[in-house]
Design an enzyme around this catalytic site. Structure first.
Site, short mmCIF file in Angstrom:
data_model
loop_
_atom_site.label_atom_id
_atom_site.label_comp_id
_atom_site.label_asym_id
_atom_site.label_seq_id
_atom_site.Cartn_x
_atom_site.Cartn_y
_atom_site.Cartn_z
N PHE A 1 -3.79 4.12 0.48
CA PHE A 1 -4.06 4.47 1.82
C PHE A 1 -5.31 5.74 2.13
O PHE A 1 -6.11 5.65 2.91
CB PHE A 1 -3.11 5.03 2.73
N VAL B 1 0.63 -0.94 -0.09
CA VAL B 1 0.02 -0.12 -0.09
C VAL B 1 0.85 1.22 -0.08
O VAL B 1 2.00 1.21 0.52
CB VAL B 1 -1.06 0.08 1.24
N CYS B 2 0.39 2.37 -0.80
CA CYS B 2 1.21 3.53 -0.90
C CYS B 2 0.22 4.68 -0.63
O CYS B 2 -0.75 4.22 0.23
CB CYS B 2 1.84 3.67 -2.15
N TYR B 3 0.43 5.73 -1.17
CA TYR B 3 -0.48 6.88 -1.03
C TYR B 3 -1.75 6.91 -1.71
O TYR B 3 -2.75 7.00 -1.36
CB TYR B 3 0.25 8.19 -1.26
#
EC number: 2.8.1.1
Length: 110
Positions: free
Chosen positions: A94, A65-67
């Site tokens: 996220f 998971v990233c931004y």
């Protein structure tokens, strides 16, 4: 055929973490990870990669998971190229995780 990762929704990611023992890796900057992150997520960076390798088992699916769900794709593909068989990238990152009010943790839980 080259191995690839799969994109999944935040809800599916959380279900895999809860019910299938998937390993959740948050690749955002440390300051953002410490502000809040998906509950149970490991903060994966170049510096923590060796620890990641020690923690994840061969049988576990890995979820990145990233931004916003963009950067996680390249990390997911890297993990596939390193031999991980089941790798996912969280669509929407996220930001989408928060919009769905999925569990988050503040601070460091590693």
């Amino acid at each position: 055929m080259a191995a690839i990762f799969t994109e999944i929704s935040p809800t599916t990611a959380w279900q895999l973490v809860k019910h299938e023992n998937a390993f959740l890796a948050d690749i955002r900057a440390l300051a953002h990870y410490l502000d809040d992150h998906p509950s149970g997520a490991f903060h994966l960076t170049n510096d923590s990669y060796a620890e990641f390798l020690d923690l994840v088992s061969d049988e576990q699916a890995v979820i990145v998971v990233c931004y916003h769900g963009i950067s996680s794709r390249s990390v997911a593909q890297f993990l596939v190229e390193q031999g991980f068989e089941t790798v996912y990238s969280v669509t929407g990152g996220f930001e989408a995780w928060q919009k769905l009010a999925l569990p988050v943790t503040k601070g460091c839980d590693q």
